[in-house]
Motif scaffolding. Structure first.
Motif, PDB file in Angstrom:
ATOM      1  N   UNK A 136       0.792  -1.230   0.000  1.00  0.00           N
ATOM      2  CA  UNK A 136       0.000   0.000   0.000  1.00  0.00           C
ATOM      3  C   UNK A 136       0.815   1.265   0.000  1.00  0.00           C
ATOM      4  N   UNK A 137       2.141   1.143  -0.234  1.00  0.00           N
ATOM      5  CA  UNK A 137       3.039   2.306  -0.188  1.00  0.00           C
ATOM      6  C   UNK A 137       2.775   3.116   1.082  1.00  0.00           C
ATOM      7  N   UNK A 138       2.710   2.422   2.197  1.00  0.00           N
ATOM      8  CA  UNK A 138       2.374   3.053   3.458  1.00  0.00           C
ATOM      9  C   UNK A 138       3.564   3.846   4.007  1.00  0.00           C
ATOM     10  N   UNK A 139       3.291   4.927   4.739  1.00  0.00           N
ATOM     11  CA  UNK A 139       4.383   5.741   5.280  1.00  0.00           C
ATOM     12  C   UNK A 139       5.254   4.969   6.267  1.00  0.00           C
ATOM     13  N   UNK A 140       4.713   3.893   6.845  1.00  0.00           N
ATOM     14  CA  UNK A 140       5.496   3.079   7.784  1.00  0.00           C
ATOM     15  C   UNK A 140       6.612   2.294   7.096  1.00  0.00           C
ATOM     16  N   UNK A 141       6.601   2.220   5.775  1.00  0.00           N
ATOM     17  CA  UNK A 141       7.602   1.439   5.050  1.00  0.00           C
ATOM     18  C   UNK A 141       9.013   1.922   5.371  1.00  0.00           C
ATOM     19  N   UNK A 142       9.219   3.229   5.400  1.00  0.00           N
ATOM     20  CA  UNK A 142      10.553   3.769   5.666  1.00  0.00           C
ATOM     21  C   UNK A 142      11.047   3.341   7.040  1.00  0.00           C
ATOM     22  N   UNK A 143      10.182   3.429   8.053  1.00  0.00           N
ATOM     23  CA  UNK A 143      10.570   3.033   9.411  1.00  0.00           C
ATOM     24  C   UNK A 143      10.918   1.547   9.469  1.00  0.00           C
ATOM     25  N   UNK A 144      10.123   0.732   8.789  1.00  0.00           N
ATOM     26  CA  UNK A 144      10.377  -0.714   8.771  1.00  0.00           C
ATOM     27  C   UNK A 144      11.722  -1.023   8.115  1.00  0.00           C
ATOM     28  N   UNK A 145      11.989  -0.377   7.003  1.00  0.00           N
ATOM     29  CA  UNK A 145      13.256  -0.600   6.304  1.00  0.00           C
ATOM     30  C   UNK A 145      14.439  -0.174   7.175  1.00  0.00           C
ATOM     31  N   UNK A 146      14.295   0.964   7.853  1.00  0.00           N
ATOM     32  CA  UNK A 146      15.375   1.441   8.717  1.00  0.00           C
ATOM     33  C   UNK A 146      15.674   0.408   9.808  1.00  0.00           C
ATOM     34  N   UNK A 147      14.617  -0.158  10.398  1.00  0.00           N
ATOM     35  CA  UNK A 147      14.816  -1.176  11.437  1.00  0.00           C
ATOM     36  C   UNK A 147      15.479  -2.430  10.875  1.00  0.00           C
ATOM     37  N   UNK A 148      15.047  -2.849   9.706  1.00  0.00           N
ATOM     38  CA  UNK A 148      15.652  -4.029   9.087  1.00  0.00           C
ATOM     39  C   UNK A 148      17.136  -3.777   8.818  1.00  0.00           C
ATOM     40  N   UNK A 149      17.484  -2.575   8.361  1.00  0.00           N
ATOM     41  CA  UNK A 149      18.881  -2.238   8.111  1.00  0.00           C
ATOM     42  C   UNK A 149      19.726  -2.388   9.358  1.00  0.00           C
ATOM     43  N   UNK A 150      19.179  -2.013  10.517  1.00  0.00           N
ATOM     44  CA  UNK A 150      19.912  -2.142  11.782  1.00  0.00           C
ATOM     45  C   UNK A 150      20.186  -3.609  12.099  1.00  0.00           C
ATOM     46  N   UNK A 151      19.187  -4.459  11.887  1.00  0.00           N
ATOM     47  CA  UNK A 151      19.366  -5.894  12.117  1.00  0.00           C
ATOM     48  C   UNK A 151      20.476  -6.454  11.228  1.00  0.00           C
TER      49      UNK A 151
END
Length: 359
Positions: free
Chosen positions: A97-112
């Motif tokens: 859904x091209x949701x605004x939460x996508x950026x936050x999720x990606x940032x968290x995945x990058x940290x992992x």
């Protein structure tokens, strides 16, 4: 299980209860409620996984709520036992859904991914997150990604590029009035100077960052500075002062519930003990650090501990043990493209084989 059987609770109420519990995952080492929150969530991991995956994969109409709960829970996972299944599932839903939460999720995945030593993959993820933040005009998110990219470059020994990126992120944080973000960048710049053996400049920068963290009441940031200052003392062969400083940092990490920071302090103490020919104490500290890094999936630091333990075994004439540890360390370094680390191991293996054959 939230004090009631899952089967006896309506799905909507059950989901709401677990979303509320997941929110407690936002606490981090240094927060007053970190220990209590992590203990409470740990008791519910199996159920939490099931509830969140069910919500993400179909039965929750408000996907944004499910994604937010997944992000909060994944923050808990990052500090306890890093695994990415929940945040990856959230990203898949956010992309649709091209949701605004996508950026936050990606940032968290990058940290992992960065924690696991997969630097090229993490870099790509952070850049994608940064692009998403730009798309939704979130300047703070963009600055955080710049900071993460600077740290990523630092871990790949690209010091000039790292410092440029970190200074750019720091300037943006200052513009936004985010003192903590600016202090984090200052700390990483100090780390970069330390890694380049610019110890005097590193000490000045780290003490400046430490002062800012203390002013902000950020105990974790101050502990990180203390640990690096101890490592600088070790590099300057001020071993007694290094021991004192590193033990102080370790105690603070333990108080904060930060196992990873405690492991880094133990690893550095292991190196200090070895330099003072205290091999038993060194091996014990390194083994404790190794066990924690293995739990976190931190391949770089796991390899570093194996290397040091193998080197100590060689010095003590335990050539079979030395060979086993050094080969494992070399394979780990090679697996994530750290040619320098693999080369160090090969040198130690050569020395071990020569000594073993002459024994």
């Amino acid at each position: 299980m939230l004090h009631h059987p899952l089967a006896d609770t309506p799905l909507g109420d059950l989901r709401a209860s677990y979303y509320k519990l997941a929110w407690k995952g936002v606490s981090e080492p240094g927060h007053s409620n970190f220990h209590a929150n992590t203990k409470e969530i740990a008791m519910e991991e199996t159920n939490m996984d099931a509830i969140l995956l069910d919500a993400l994969q179909g039965r929750e109409e408000d996907k944004s709520k499910a994604i937010l709960a997944s992000m909060n829970y994944s923050n808990y996972l990052y500090w306890s036992q890093p695994r990415t299944n929940i945040i990856v599932a959230a990203i898949e839903v956010a992309r649709i859904g091209q949701k605004p939460e996508l950026a936050d999720c990606l940032e968290r995945l990058g940290r992992f991914v960065q924690l696991q030593g997969q630097y090229a993959a993490a870099q790509a993820i952070f850049k994608e997150a940064q692009a998403e933040y730009v798309r939704i005009a979130d300047r703070l998110g963009v600055a955080r990604c710049m900071e993460s990219l600077g740290q990523n470059l630092l871990m790949q020994s690209q010091y000039d590029a790292a410092q440029t990126t970190l200074k750019e992120a720091q300037a943006e944080y200052v513009t936004l009035g985010n003192r903590l973000g600016a202090a984090n960048c200052l700390f990483l710049i100090g780390q970069s100077l330390w890694m380049q053996a610019q110890y005097d400049a590193a000490q000045i920068t780290l003490k400046e960052a430490q002062t800012e963290y203390i002013s902000l009441g950020n105990r974790l940031g101050a502990a990180n500075c203390l640990r690096l200052l101890g490592e600088i003392l070790q590099m300057q062969t001020q071993y007694d002062a290094a021991q004192t400083t590193l033990k102080e940092a370790q105690a603070e990490y333990i108080s904060l519930g930060n196992r990873w920071g405690a492991a880094e302090s133990l690893q550095s103490l292991g190196v200090v003990y070895a330099a003072q020919l205290e091999y038993d104490a060194s091996s014990t500290a390194l083994m404790e650090a190794y066990a924690i890094y293995t739990t976190f999936g931190d391949r770089l630091r796991t390899a570093q501990c194996l290397y040091e333990m193998g080197r100590i075994s060689r010095i003590r004439g335990s050539f079979t043990d030395a060979t086993t540890r050094l080969e494992e360390a070399r394979d780990l370094y090679s697996a994530f493209g750290n040619a320098a680390g693999a080369k160090w191991c090969s040198r130690q293996l050569l020395l071990a084989s020569k000594k073993d054959s002459s024994a």
